[in-house]
Design a protein around this motif. Structure first.
Motif, PDB file in Angstrom:
ATOM      1  N   UNK A  94       0.820  -1.206   0.000  1.00 30.12           N
ATOM      2  CA  UNK A  94       0.000   0.000   0.000  1.00 30.12           C
ATOM      3  C   UNK A  94       0.857   1.261   0.000  1.00 30.12           C
ATOM      4  N   UNK A  95       2.052   1.187   0.603  1.00 29.62           N
ATOM      5  CA  UNK A  95       2.940   2.353   0.648  1.00 29.62           C
ATOM      6  C   UNK A  95       3.477   2.724  -0.722  1.00 29.62           C
ATOM      7  N   UNK A 100       3.310   7.183   3.027  1.00 29.62           N
ATOM      8  CA  UNK A 100       3.503   6.368   4.224  1.00 29.62           C
ATOM      9  C   UNK A 100       2.587   6.836   5.353  1.00 29.62           C
ATOM     10  N   UNK A 101       2.410   8.143   5.468  1.00 28.38           N
ATOM     11  CA  UNK A 101       1.540   8.681   6.514  1.00 28.38           C
ATOM     12  C   UNK A 101       0.105   8.219   6.313  1.00 28.38           C
ATOM     13  N   UNK A 102      -0.378   8.282   5.072  1.00 30.06           N
ATOM     14  CA  UNK A 102      -1.738   7.842   4.792  1.00 30.06           C
ATOM     15  C   UNK A 102      -1.886   6.341   5.001  1.00 30.06           C
ATOM     16  N   UNK A 115       7.440   2.500   7.798  1.00 31.76           N
ATOM     17  CA  UNK A 115       8.825   2.701   7.354  1.00 31.76           C
ATOM     18  C   UNK A 115       9.636   1.411   7.489  1.00 31.76           C
ATOM     19  N   UNK A 116       9.529   0.729   8.618  1.00 30.56           N
ATOM     20  CA  UNK A 116      10.279  -0.520   8.811  1.00 30.56           C
ATOM     21  C   UNK A 116       9.809  -1.602   7.844  1.00 30.56           C
ATOM     22  N   UNK A 117       8.525  -1.607   7.528  1.00 31.65           N
ATOM     23  CA  UNK A 117       7.994  -2.601   6.595  1.00 31.65           C
ATOM     24  C   UNK A 117       8.571  -2.385   5.199  1.00 31.65           C
ATOM     25  N   UNK A 118       8.626  -1.126   4.764  1.00 35.43           N
ATOM     26  CA  UNK A 118       9.190  -0.827   3.448  1.00 35.43           C
ATOM     27  C   UNK A 118      10.678  -1.152   3.418  1.00 35.43           C
ATOM     28  N   UNK A 382      11.940   1.447  -3.628  1.00 36.14           N
ATOM     29  CA  UNK A 382      10.681   0.719  -3.454  1.00 36.14           C
ATOM     30  C   UNK A 382       9.694   1.070  -4.565  1.00 36.14           C
ATOM     31  N   UNK A 383       9.673   2.346  -4.961  1.00 40.17           N
ATOM     32  CA  UNK A 383       8.733   2.792  -5.976  1.00 40.17           C
ATOM     33  C   UNK A 383       9.145   2.379  -7.380  1.00 40.17           C
TER      34      UNK A 383
END
Length: 397
Positions: A94-95, A100-102, A115-118, A382-383
C-alpha cells in the motif's frame, strides 16, 4: 475472540504442536526446549473488515548446542518484530500507492511501522535482485533538497526492462565511479552497450573510464534544451535593448512562442508568433535557426548527420548571435558523443530518464520531503526499483 466493545480486536491463539522441537533463531536448527516466556506475545496480522487481528503465542526458548539458550524462531514473524511478515508486506504494498503517513492512518499503525515494513521489503529485494543482462543505462542528477543538494540516479533503460538501480548521495566523480566499481562490478560493466547522460563533465569522465566499450549517447532532449536556452537568451537581450532604445515592445509575452513546437502552440500564441516573424529581429533569426536544426534528428546515417551538423554550425556562427555561437561551440566539443545517438540506432534516449525523474520528483513531493537521505533512497527504490518481493500465499494488488 473479540475483546471489548469500544475497540474490538480478533485474537487468534496459536499453540505449539505437542512434541515438536523449537527452532533456534540463531542457526535455524531444531533443538530441545529450555523453557517458555512467562507471558504470551501478540503479532499483528492483516485486519478483517477493519477489525484488527492478532496472533497470540507463548514463545519458547531453545537450548541450542551451537548458540546457547535462544528464543525460538516462528514462521510468521522475524526477530523481535511485533508484526507478522505478511502484514509488513501488506503495508509495503500500500505504501507504493499512497504516502507512508496515509498508509499508517488507514491501517491504524504508526508511521515508523510502515517505514520498517518498506525497509524490510527493499532489503529483501536488493539481496535477491539480479543485475545480469543490463545493456543500457541512464545517468542523471536530481535536486532532492534546498541548497543545491543533488543526488545521482542510475537507471536501467533496456527496451524490455526500465527500473531504478542506483541512488547515489552526491553527483561527484568518486560517487559514480564507486557505483560502477563496487555495486555493478567489472563483469556487468563489460556487458553494457549504451549509456545515456547529459553533458556534465564528471559524468562523461567516469563513463569513459569505467565503461570504455559503451556508447555514451547525448540525445536530443539535452541538446534541444540547450538550444532553447540560447534562443531565449537572444530574445531576452533583444527585449531589453528595444526597451532601452524606446521601440515598440513587440517581443513582450513571446517567450513560449519561440520555445514551444509549432504543433503545441495555442491559437493566441500562433497569432503572436505570426506577428513577431514579420519583423527583422535577432530573435527571429535565432528562431529560424532553432527550427532548421530539427532536421538533424531525422537522419539515420551518422555520416549524413555529421554533414548536416557541420553545415548548420557554420551557418549559426555567421549569424553573429553570441548565445547561438556559444551553443555551436558546445556541439563541436561533444560532436563524437552526439554522433553516438545515430550509431546506437536512435533507439536510446534520455527522454526515458527524464520521465523516470518526473516520477522521482512526484514521490518526493508526495512525502513533503524526507528528513533522511537513506529513507528517501529506500522509498525511491521501493517505488521504481522493480525489486523482487517475498512470496506469500496471498498477493496484494
Amino acid at each position: 475472540m473479540i475483546e471489548g466493545s469500544k475497540h474490538p480486536r480478533i485474537i487468534a491463539e496459536v499453540q505449539a504442536r505437542r512434541g515438536s522441537k523449537p527452532q533456534c533463531s540463531g542457526c535455524g536448527k531444531r533443538s530441545a526446549g529450555y523453557d517458555h516466556m512467562p507471558d504470551p506475545r501478540q503479532f499483528e496480522f492483516i485486519a478483517i473488515f477493519n477489525i484488527p487481528v492478532f496472533l497470540q503465542y507463548t514463545m519458547r526458548r531453545v537450548d541450542c548446542p551451537s548458540c546457547g539458550v535462544k528464543v525460538e524462531q516462528v514462521p510468521w514473524a522475524q526477530g523481535k518484530h511485533s508484526c507478522c511478515d505478511v502484514f509488513r508486506h501488506f503495508l509495503a504494498t500500500w505504501a507504493k500507492r499512497i504516502s507512508w503517513k496515509e498508509t499508517g492512518e488507514c491501517f491504524h499503525v504508526k508511521w515508523d511501522t510502515v517505514r520498517r515494513s518498506v525497509q524490510w521489503v527493499v532489503a529483501y529485494g536488493l539481496k535477491h535482485r539480479s543485475l545480469e543482462g543490463i545493456e543500457a543505462l541512464g545517468v542523471d542528477e536530481v535536486a532532492y533538497s534546498k541548497g543545491h543538494k543533488y543526488m545521482t540516479l542510475v537507471y536501467q533503460i533496456d527496451a524490455k526492462h526500465k527500473r531504478l538501480i542506483g541512488v547515489l548521495r552526491e553527483r561527484t566523480t568518486k560517487t559514480l565511479k564507486d557505483f560502477f566499481t563496487n555495486d555493478l562490478g567489472a563483469n556487468i560493466c563489460a556487458q553494457i552497450k549504451v549509456v545515456c547522460s547529459d553533458m556534465w563533465r564528471p559524468y562523461l569522465k567516469v563513463i569513459a573510464e569505467c565503461l570504455p566499450d559503451a556508447l555514451n549517447v547525448l540525445d536530443r532532449f539535452h541538446i534541444a534544451k540547450k538550444l532553447g536556452e540560447a534562443v531565449d537568451q537572444v530574445r531576452r537581450e533583444e527585449t531589453k535593448q528595444l526597451h532601452a532604445d524606446g521601440y515598440e515592445p513587440v517581443l513582450s509575452n513571446s517567450r513560449y512562442c519561440f520555445l514551444k513546437r509549432i504543433e503545441n502552440l495555442s491559437d493566441k500564441q500562433n497569432l503572436k508568433l505570426d506577428e513577431v516573424l514579420q519583423y527583422d529581429l535577432k530573435s527571429v533569426r535565432a528562431y529560424y535557426l532553432k527550427e532548421s536544426f530539427d532536421a538533424f534528428w531525422h537522419y539515420n546515417s551518422p555520416q549524413w548527420a555529421r554533414w548536416f551538423l557541420n553545415k548548420w554550425c557554420a551557418r549559426a556562427m555567421r549569424s553573429r548571435l553570441e548565445p547561438m555561437k556559444k551553443f555551436v561551440r558546445t556541439l563541436r566539443n561533444h560532436e563524437e558523443l552526439l554522433m553516438n545517438y545515430f550509431k546506437a540506432g536512435k533507439g536510446y534516449s534520455s527522454g526515458i530518464v527524464e520521465g523516470l525523474n518526473l516520477k522521482i520528483n512526484m514521490g518526493i513531493r508526495k512525502a513533503y520531503g524526507y528528513r533522511s537521505f537513506e529513507i528517501m533512497k529506500v522509498a525511491l527504490l521501493h517505488q521504481l526499483g522493480d525489486l523482487p518481493e517475498p512470496e506469500f500465499t496471498h498477493r496484494f494488488c
